[in-house]
Enzyme design. Structure first.
Site, mmCIF file in Angstrom:
data_model
loop_
_atom_site.group_PDB
_atom_site.id
_atom_site.type_symbol
_atom_site.label_atom_id
_atom_site.label_comp_id
_atom_site.label_asym_id
_atom_site.label_seq_id
_atom_site.Cartn_x
_atom_site.Cartn_y
_atom_site.Cartn_z
ATOM 1 N N ASP A 21 0.865 -1.139 -0.067
ATOM 2 C CA ASP A 21 0.045 0.014 -0.031
ATOM 3 C C ASP A 21 0.874 1.166 0.277
ATOM 4 O OD1 ASP A 21 -2.415 1.640 0.244
ATOM 5 O OD2 ASP A 21 -2.009 1.702 2.452
ATOM 6 N N SER A 22 0.256 2.486 -0.201
ATOM 7 C CA SER A 22 1.013 3.482 -0.174
ATOM 8 C C SER A 22 1.571 3.928 1.190
ATOM 9 C CB SER A 22 0.001 4.908 -0.590
ATOM 10 O OG SER A 22 -1.022 4.897 0.107
ATOM 11 N N CYS A 84 -3.787 -1.211 -2.056
ATOM 12 C CA CYS A 84 -4.044 0.349 -2.452
ATOM 13 C C CYS A 84 -5.154 0.412 -3.630
ATOM 14 C CB CYS A 84 -2.814 1.000 -2.377
ATOM 15 S SG CYS A 84 -2.922 2.818 -2.937
ATOM 16 N N GLU A 163 -5.725 9.044 9.832
ATOM 17 C CA GLU A 163 -4.323 8.840 10.362
ATOM 18 C C GLU A 163 -4.010 9.538 11.334
ATOM 19 O OE1 GLU A 163 -1.137 8.554 7.752
ATOM 20 O OE2 GLU A 163 -2.511 7.232 6.421
ATOM 21 N N CYS A 195 -11.382 3.041 -0.670
ATOM 22 C CA CYS A 195 -10.026 3.413 0.003
ATOM 23 C C CYS A 195 -9.782 2.779 1.283
ATOM 24 C CB CYS A 195 -10.263 4.952 0.281
ATOM 25 S SG CYS A 195 -8.712 5.614 1.028
ATOM 26 N N HIS A 197 -8.475 3.249 3.958
ATOM 27 C CA HIS A 197 -8.630 3.960 5.257
ATOM 28 C C HIS A 197 -10.100 3.939 5.600
ATOM 29 C CE1 HIS A 197 -4.764 5.445 4.530
ATOM 30 N NE2 HIS A 197 -4.630 5.946 5.913
HETATM 31 N N1 DGL Z 1 -4.181 3.659 0.096
HETATM 32 C C1 DGL Z 1 -4.744 4.802 -0.608
HETATM 33 C C2 DGL Z 1 -5.946 4.391 -1.161
HETATM 34 O O1 DGL Z 1 -6.378 3.241 -0.847
HETATM 35 C C3 DGL Z 1 -5.377 5.795 0.394
HETATM 36 C C4 DGL Z 1 -4.064 6.649 1.106
HETATM 37 C C5 DGL Z 1 -3.118 7.546 -0.156
HETATM 38 O O2 DGL Z 1 -3.895 8.498 -0.588
HETATM 39 O O3 DGL Z 1 -1.984 7.068 -0.386
HETATM 40 O O4 DGL Z 1 -6.274 4.759 -2.301
#
Ligand code: DGL
Length: 282
Positions: A21-22, A84, A163, A195, A197
Site C-alpha cells: 500500500d502507499s 491500495c 491517520e 479506499c 482507510h
Molecule cells: N491507500 C490509498 C488508497 O487506498 C489511500 C492513501 C493514499 O492516498 O495514499 O487509495
C-alpha cells in the site's frame, strides 16, 4: 521421509504473499488476509516516505507501484496483493501484464460483491481524488453488469483524519455528512468503500448513509479473493503453523506502529526500513 520434490513443493508453497500500500491503510487488507489465511507467510510493504498517493499524478503512482512490485518479486513472493485502491486504479492492468505470479487488486473483488448485493443496480463509490478520476470502479462495475449505474465522490479529508486518529466524533461526522450529501439525490442502495482507510470509519459512513445503503468493504472481499485464487491454483501453504509476518517501510513513520497495532490488534515486529533510492526504477 519426504522426497526432495515434496520438500521443494513445500518450500515453494511457503513463499510469502506480498501485500502493499502507499502507507499504513493497506493494513486493513493485510489484517483480513491474516484472518482468512492464518498459516500463510506475509510481507507488507508500506511506502510511508511517499504517501499519500491519492492526490499525485497517475504517472507517478504507476512508477511507485512498479518499483514496489519489483521489490516484492525480489523477495520471492508467490502472489502480489495491491492493497491500495489508488495503485489498483492506476496500475493494476500494467502489473498484471508485467508479472507471472498471480496479482490481485482491491477493485475487482469489491465490484463483484457490490453488484451481487445491490438490488437496484445504483451503486456509490467513495475514494481518493485519483481513484475517482481514473474511472476504474465504474469501468469494472460495468464489466460485471452493464446495467449498473455508478456514482462517485472523492473524499480527500478522510485519509488524514483517520491517520490523525479522528475515527469518531464531531469532526469526522461533519466531514462524512458533507461528502456523502453527494448521494442524497442518487438513490443508491450500495456504497463501496474505495479506499484503504475507510473501513476504519465504516460505522460513521453507514450511519450517515442511512439504513437503506449496504456498505461494501473492499478489504474483506479482497482477502476472500486471495484465498480463492491461491486455492484454485494449488498455492496454499500446507503448514499448520501460524505464518510469519514481515513489514517493510520506506520511512520509519511514527504513526505506522501506533495505528498499525490498532488495525491489526496485535504487536508489530519484524519492521525494516528500505531506502527509497534502493528501489527506484532506472
Ligand atoms: N491507500 C490509498 C488508497 O487506498 C489511500 C492513501 C493514499 O492516498 O495514499 O487509495
Amino acid at each position: 521421509m519426504a522426497s526432495a520434490t515434496e520438500n521443494k513443493d513445500k518450500a515453494s508453497l511457503a513463499r510469502p504473499i506480498g501485500v502493499f500500500d502507499s502507507g499504513l491503510g493497506g493494513l486493513t487488507v493485510f489484517s483480513e488476509i491474516q484472518k482468512a489465511l492464518p498459516c500463510e507467510n506475509l510481507i507488507y510493504f508500506g511506502d510511508t516516505a511517499r504517501v499519500p498517493y491519492g492526490a499525485k499524478s497517475p504517472k507517478i503512482v504507476e512508477r511507485y507501484t512498479m518499483e514496489i512490485v519489483n521489490f516484492l518479486e525480489a523477495c520471492d513472493v508467490k502472489m502480489i496483493v495491491i492493497a491500495c485502491n489508488t495503485s489498483t486504479a492506476i496500475a493494476y492492468k500494467k502489473v498484471k501484464k508485467r508479472i507471472k505470479i498471480p496479482v490481485i487488486g482491491v477493485i475487482d473483488p469489491a465490484c463483484a460483491i457490490a453488484s451481487e448485493m445491490s438490488e437496484t443496480g445504483r451503486i456509490g463509490i467513495i475514494g481518493t481524488k485519483i481513484t475517482v478520476q481514473s474511472g476504474a470502479y465504474p469501468e469494472r462495475l460495468k464489466a460485471v453488469n452493464p446495467a449498473i449505474k455508478a456514482f462517485q465522490k472523492d473524499c480527500p479529508l478522510f485519509v488524514p483524519l483517520v491517520e490523525e486518529g479522528f475515527t469518531e466524533g464531531e469532526i469526522i461526522d461533519l466531514v462524512a455528512k458533507k461528502y456523502l450529501r453527494e448521494f442524497d439525490d442518487k438513490d443508491i442502495d450500495t456504497l463501496i468503500l474505495g479506499c484503504t482507510h475507510y473501513p476504519l470509519i465504516s460505522d460513521i459512513i453507514a450511519r450517515v448513509s442511512g439504513p437503506g445503503v449496504k456498505i461494501i468493504n473492499s478489504a474483506e472481499q479482497t482477502a476472500m479473493a486471495v484465498k480463492e485464487t491461491l486455492g484454485a491454483r494449488g498455492l496454499l501453504n500446507k503448514s499448520k503453523k501460524e505464518g510469519k509476518r514481515r513489514f517493510y517501510l520506506t520511512d520509519a513513520s511514527v504513526n505506522f506502529i501506533r495505528i498499525g497495532e490498532k488495525f491489526l490488534k496485535r504487536k508489530m515486529q519484524n519492521i525494516k526500513v528500505v531506502k527509497v533510492w534502493d528501489i527506484l526504477l532506472q
